[in-house]
Design an enzyme around this catalytic site. Structure first.
Site, PDB file in Angstrom:
ATOM      1  N   GLU A   1      28.465 -45.082 -23.648  1.00  0.00           N
ATOM      2  CA  GLU A   1      28.509 -46.331 -24.466  1.00  0.00           C
ATOM      3  C   GLU A   1      27.955 -47.664 -23.777  1.00  0.00           C
ATOM      4  OE1 GLU A   1      30.708 -43.761 -23.996  1.00  0.00           O
ATOM      5  OE2 GLU A   1      31.906 -43.683 -25.746  1.00  0.00           O
TER       6      GLU A   1
ATOM      7  N   GLU B   1      27.249 -39.696 -14.083  1.00  0.00           N
ATOM      8  CA  GLU B   1      28.243 -39.616 -13.075  1.00  0.00           C
ATOM      9  C   GLU B   1      27.848 -39.822 -11.557  1.00  0.00           C
ATOM     10  OE1 GLU B   1      29.996 -35.777 -13.888  1.00  0.00           O
ATOM     11  OE2 GLU B   1      30.850 -36.616 -15.818  1.00  0.00           O
TER      12      GLU B   1
ATOM     13  N   ASN C   1      25.936 -40.696 -20.249  1.00  0.00           N
ATOM     14  CA  ASN C   1      26.855 -40.765 -19.204  1.00  0.00           C
ATOM     15  C   ASN C   1      26.234 -40.501 -17.914  1.00  0.00           C
ATOM     16  OD1 ASN C   1      26.895 -38.380 -20.554  1.00  0.00           O
ATOM     17  ND2 ASN C   1      29.039 -37.974 -19.330  1.00  0.00           N
TER      18      ASN C   1
HETATM   19  N1  THU Z   1      32.484 -40.407 -20.934  1.00  0.00           N
HETATM   20  C1  THU Z   1      31.782 -41.138 -21.682  1.00  0.00           C
HETATM   21  O1  THU Z   1      30.403 -41.124 -21.399  1.00  0.00           O
HETATM   22  N2  THU Z   1      32.032 -41.719 -22.761  1.00  0.00           N
HETATM   23  C2  THU Z   1      33.418 -41.765 -23.098  1.00  0.00           C
HETATM   24  O2  THU Z   1      33.592 -42.860 -23.608  1.00  0.00           O
HETATM   25  C3  THU Z   1      34.238 -40.877 -22.532  1.00  0.00           C
HETATM   26  C4  THU Z   1      33.814 -40.242 -21.211  1.00  0.00           C
HETATM   27  C5  THU Z   1      32.019 -39.323 -19.821  1.00  0.00           C
HETATM   28  C6  THU Z   1      32.297 -40.191 -18.685  1.00  0.00           C
HETATM   29  C7  THU Z   1      32.200 -38.785 -17.678  1.00  0.00           C
HETATM   30  O3  THU Z   1      30.881 -38.680 -17.303  1.00  0.00           O
HETATM   31  C8  THU Z   1      32.346 -37.856 -18.628  1.00  0.00           C
HETATM   32  O4  THU Z   1      32.574 -38.102 -19.847  1.00  0.00           O
HETATM   33  C9  THU Z   1      33.815 -37.037 -18.258  1.00  0.00           C
HETATM   34  O5  THU Z   1      34.898 -38.203 -18.515  1.00  0.00           O
END
Ligand code: THU
Length: 383
Positions: free
Chosen positions: A305, A294, A292
């Site tokens: 994903e 941000e 992820n």
């Molecule tokens: N996040 C993911 O990477 N995948 C998911 O399916 C759920 C949420 C990340 C996004 C964000 O950086 C952090 O988790 C908190 O929401």
């Protein structure tokens, strides 16, 4: 359609590594240089010149000649292969089935011609059992160059995608891939997951894993899991056909490892919630990972994903997803968010496996259809 099988020799048809190394040790010892098995390991399957000059160079030893080493080896090797059994399991059966199924066969070995012929005899076969025998004398550039396989393809009059290369070493695999052939890795000297990550289309223990077959289609099914009326399609774009035949456990453990690694790179200064994901491409068995990322503007955040999907598409174009793993430090391990599920729907089958894991390896396994039973599919794309 498979029309020809191209076999590497050592590690595929025979195991003569032990004999070759012990004669190598004996030769250098007669010249006053004492070597161990380990000293030869990197030079197995790279041709006779490298086999001797590699360890000698490493030790800074010059008091030897290739001509002498070669004739020292030849007499001893011919003597020993008569007494010691070097044939690997399943060779004769595969040759017999291939002949019956009308497939062409070639041996493609970087060993000298005399050795290749002696090995074929030691298996209990004749060189006439193969349509083409290519050895060191026929090519200038050894594996990992693709020359040896290209040469065999030309002599057989076969296109690269009609021939399957059987290899056990990473260099040999690279040669098969360079020639444009689908390659099958044999786990005789390298572990299956390394063969896969170096581009093997399928991995088998040895040729005995294939067993008897009656046609090219049956062999294709055994090796790659493709059956014409069994082709699966993926997602809204009807991506297909798939290929399979790889050890699912190996792919899963590799995907988990890659997802964990990607997770370590997550950029999550706001939520501090790091996620790693990895997916297996159905067409190539290659694994793509993501984490992820941000953003100060929270909505611009990209989940692990989707990141994995985007890099897979950048590398391969539209993909079908055979397996998805998501790793997080959550209990129970976090599933893909709804946005990611919708993006995944474009490239997944209802039966695509989704494995959610925490950092201790506790896993929950779902089918995609259990996580998103009714994805939105654009009207003109519906099946
Ligand atoms: N996040 C993911 O990477 N995948 C998911 O399916 C759920 C949420 C990340 C996004 C964000 O950086 C952090 O988790 C908190 O929401």
């Amino acid at each position: 359609m498979i029309r020809a099988l191209l076999f590497d020799m050592d590690g595929v048809l025979v195991d003569s590594e032990g004999i070759a190394i012990s004669i190598g040790i004996e030769y250098f010892s007669s010249k006053g240089l004492h070597l161990s098995q380990e000293d030869f390991k990197n030079y197995i399957g790279t041709g006779e010149e490298n086999f001797f000059s590699g360890p000698a160079k490493e030790k800074g030893f010059h008091d030897w000649s290739l001509k002498e080493a070669s004739s020292f080896t030849r007499s001893r090797y011919l003597d020993r292969v008569k007494k010691e059994s070097i044939a690997l399991a399943g060779v004769k059966e595969v040759v017999k089935s291939s002949r019956k199924a009308g497939l062409l066969m070639a041996v493609c070995s970087s060993a000298p011609t005399w050795k290749v012929l002696a090995n074929i005899e030691a298996i209990g076969l004749e060189s006439s059992d193969f349509d083409v025998v290519v050895s060191a004398a026929d090519i200038k550039r050894n594996k990992p160059y693709g020359d040896i396989y290209q040469f065999a393809l030309i002599r057989l009059g076969i296109a690269p995608d009609e021939a399957v290369v059987f290899e056990d070493s990473l260099g040999g695999l690279a040669a098969g891939i360079a020639a444009g052939c689908p390659t099958v890795g044999l786990e005789t000297s390298v572990e299956g997951d390394r063969l896969l990550s170096h581009g093997a289309k399928a991995v088998i223990k040895d040729l005995s894993a294939i067993g008897e077959f009656k046609s090219s289609e049956e062999l294709e099914q055994k090796l790659f899991g493709v059956k014409k009326d069994d082709m699966l399609v993926y997602g809204a774009n009807l991506i297909g056909p798939i290929k399979g035949g790889c050890n699912k456990e190996i792919l899963l453990s590799q995907a988990l490892e890659m997802a964990k690694k990607a997770r370590a790179n997550a950029y999550a200064p706001y939520s501090k919630f790091k996620v790693g994901a990895a997916l297996v491409s159905a067409a190539t068995n290659k694994i793509y990972a993501g984490c992820n990322v941000e953003n100060s503007s929270y909505g611009a955040t990209i989940c692990a994903e989707r990141n994995a999907i985007l890099s897979a598409i950048a590398a391969e174009g539209a993909i079908g997803i055979d397996l998805l793993v998501v790793v997080s430090d959550d209990n129970p391990p976090a599933p893909p968010c709804a946005l990611c599920l919708q993006v995944l729907a474009e490239f997944s089958r209802p039966e695509t496996e989704v494995v959610l894991s925490d950092l201790d390896g506790n896993k929950n396994v779902y089918l995609f259809k259990d996580l998103l039973p009714n994805p939105f599919i654009f009207p003109t794309m519906r099946k």
